[in-house]
Design a protein around this motif. Structure first.
Motif, PDB file in Angstrom:
ATOM      1  N   ARG A 174       0.785  -1.165   0.181  1.00  7.47           N
ATOM      2  CA  ARG A 174       0.226   0.136  -0.104  1.00  7.47           C
ATOM      3  C   ARG A 174       0.770   1.309  -0.135  1.00  7.47           C
ATOM      4  NH1 ARG A 174      -3.205  -1.458   3.900  1.00  7.47           N
ATOM      5  NH2 ARG A 174      -2.430  -0.135   5.496  1.00  7.47           N
ATOM      6  N   GLN A 178       0.960   3.918  -2.928  1.00  8.09           N
ATOM      7  CA  GLN A 178       0.625   5.413  -2.572  1.00  8.09           C
ATOM      8  C   GLN A 178       1.765   6.403  -3.345  1.00  8.09           C
ATOM      9  OE1 GLN A 178       0.670   6.012   1.733  1.00  8.09           O
ATOM     10  NE2 GLN A 178      -1.056   4.680   2.135  1.00  8.09           N
ATOM     11  N   GLU A 201      -2.579   7.380   4.750  1.00  8.51           N
ATOM     12  CA  GLU A 201      -2.829   7.542   3.068  1.00  8.51           C
ATOM     13  C   GLU A 201      -3.081   9.026   2.676  1.00  8.51           C
ATOM     14  OE1 GLU A 201      -5.986   6.003   0.095  1.00  8.51           O
ATOM     15  OE2 GLU A 201      -4.975   4.467   1.340  1.00  8.51           O
ATOM     16  N   LEU A 205      -0.876  11.377   0.254  1.00  6.46           N
ATOM     17  CA  LEU A 205      -1.111  11.452  -1.064  1.00  6.46           C
ATOM     18  C   LEU A 205      -1.793  12.679  -1.424  1.00  6.46           C
ATOM     19  CD1 LEU A 205      -3.234   8.306  -1.900  1.00  6.46           C
ATOM     20  CD2 LEU A 205      -1.064   8.920  -2.886  1.00  6.46           C
TER      21      LEU A 205
END
Length: 363
Positions: A174, A178, A201, A205
Motif C-alpha cells: 500500500r 501510494q 494515506e 497522497l
C-alpha cells in the motif's frame, strides 16, 4: 497519453437522505483543477455517498454538482466522462489485461487501431507494458490495481474517482502504491478525488483533505494545515493522535495565554483567548519531549510510565502525570537516553507553541 488540464468540481449544499437518515448533510466544497483531494472520515461519515453522487450513481436529495461551473447533477454516469477505480478492482476475470483496459474504449465505439494505441499508452503509464496478454488471476494485487487505474484513465476522463483503491493491499505494498499513485497524478495532470478512512494515506497522497463526520464537512485544507492546526477535537483526534488538555484561561496578552488546568499552568504562544473562558488544547504526542535533569521547557510535568510500546522508529509512552492525568508521548528510539519501564518516573516537557486550541465537538 497526453496530460490534459484538470477540471474543477464544485459541490453546493449537497444533501442525501435515506428516509429519516441523512447520509450527506449540506456539504459545499470546491475541488481545483488538477488537484488531488481526499475525502476522509470514519465509516458512515458520508464520504462514499459523496463520491457516488459525483459519479452519478446516487441522486442527491438536494444541492448541486458543478463541473467547471456547469451543472451536471441531472446527468447519468455515462454522460459525465469520469473514470472510477473501485476497492475490489472490478476487473473482468476472463479478459486479458489489454482487453480489460480497452473495454471503455470499445463501449465508446473507438476503432481497433486507436484502441490499441491508447491501451499501450495507458499500460506504459502504469508500468505494465509487458503484461498485456496476462489474465487478472496471473497478477499480484498491486498489478491488478494498476490495471484498474489504466482502465480508468485510458479514455481521457474529466475526473478520476478513487473509492478506497488501496485498502485491499498489505501495508508495505500500500505504501509503495501510494508513491506510484502520487507520481501518476503529477504525470497526467488530472483532478483526482479519493475516498479513504486511512489517515496516513490521506496525508501522504493529497493536495487537500476534506474531513467528514456524520455527513457533515468538518474541515478542509492542506494536510499540514489540518494536522498542525485542527479546528475541532474530532479533527485532531481522527487525523493522527492527540492529547487533550482542558482548563480556564488564567492570563492573556497579545502573545498568548496561560491555561489553568487543575494545578498545572500551561503556556500557549501564538493564540489569544479572553481571561476566564474555557479552552481545550490539542497536543500531539510527538511534540512532547523527555526532559533530563537540568533540562528546561516552556511547559513541564512530572509523572510515571503506565505502559510503553516499541515502534521501531520510536517509543510510544502512556504517562500518568501528577497534574494533567494521562498523557501520551512518542519519543525517538534511536540513541535514546533511557530504557522505558512501567512505573519509571519521568519529566515531560513541550514548547508553548506546541499545543493548539480546538473546539470541543465531542458528543
Amino acid at each position: 497519453m497526453s496530460a490534459a488540464a484538470g477540471h474543477a468540481l464544485g459541490l453546493l449544499g449537497l444533501t442525501k437522505r435515506y428516509g429519516s437518515f441523512t447520509a450527506v448533510d449540506d456539504v459545499s466544497l470546491d475541488v481545483g483543477r488538477g488537484e488531488f483531494l481526499t475525502l476522509l472520515g470514519p465509516s458512515g461519515s458520508g464520504k462514499t455517498t459523496i463520491l457516488m453522487a459525483v459519479a452519478g450513481f446516487v441522486a442527491p436529495t438536494a444541492g448541486s454538482i458543478l463541473l467547471d461551473g456547469r451543472e451536471i447533477t441531472p446527468l447519468p454516469p455515462e454522460k459525465r466522462n469520469f473514470g472510477m477505480v473501485f476497492q475490489g478492482y472490478a476487473l473482468f476475470p476472463h479478459m486479458t489485461v489489454a482487453d480489460n483496459v480497452a473495454f471503455p474504449l470499445r463501449v465508446r465505439g473507438m476503432s481497433r487501431a486507436d484502441r490499441d494505441s491508447k491501451v499501450r499508452a495507458a499500460l506504459d503509464l502504469v508500468q505494465l507494458s509487458g503484461f498485456a496478454e496476462r489474465l487478472p488471476k496471473q497478477l499480484s494485487g498491486g498489478q491488478q490495481q494498476r490495471v484498474a487505474l489504466a482502465r480508468a484513465l485510458v479514455f481521457d476522463p474529466n475526473l478520476l474517482l478513487l473509492d478506497e483503491p488501496l485498502s485491499a493491499l498489505d501495508k508495505k505494498l500500500r505504501a509503495e502504491l501510494q508513491e506510484e499513485l502520487k507520481a501518476l497524478h503529477r504525470r497526467v495532470g488530472r483532478t483526482f478525488i479519493n475516498v479513504t478512512h486511512d489517515q496516513e494515506e490521506a496525508l501522504s497522497l493529497s493536495d487537500r483533505i476534506a474531513i467528514l463526520n456524520h455527513g457533515k464537512l468538518i474541515q478542509a485544507g492542506a494536510p499540514g494545515e489540518l494536522y498542525e492546526r485542527p479546528r475541532t477535537r474530532f479533527v485532531a483526534d481522527f487525523l493522527g493522535k492527540s492529547n487533550f488538555i482542558e482548563g480556564t484561561v488564567a492570563a492573556s496578552d497579545a502573545d498568548g495565554f496561560v491555561l489553568a488546568a487543575g494545578a498545572a499552568r500551561i503556556g500557549v504562544r501564538g493564540q489569544t483567548a479572553p481571561e476566564g473562558t474555557r479552552r481545550l488544547l490539542s497536543l500531539r504526542p510527538e511534540k512532547i519531549a523527555l526532559l533530563a535533569d537540568g533540562d528546561t521547557a516552556d511547559n513541564a510535568v512530572d509523572g510515571r510510565i503506565l505502559a510503553w510500546s516499541y515502534l521501531g522508529a520510536g517509543f510510544a509512552l502512556r504517562v500518568e502525570t501528577d497534574t494533567l492525568g494521562e498523557l501520551r508521548a512518542t519519543l525517538p528510539a534511536w540513541q535514546a537516553a533511557f530504557a522505558p519501564s512501567e512505573g519509571l518516573p519521568v519529566r515531560l516537557g513541550w514548547s508553548a507553541d506546541a499545543a493548539v486550541p480546538v473546539e470541543d465537538d465531542a458528543p
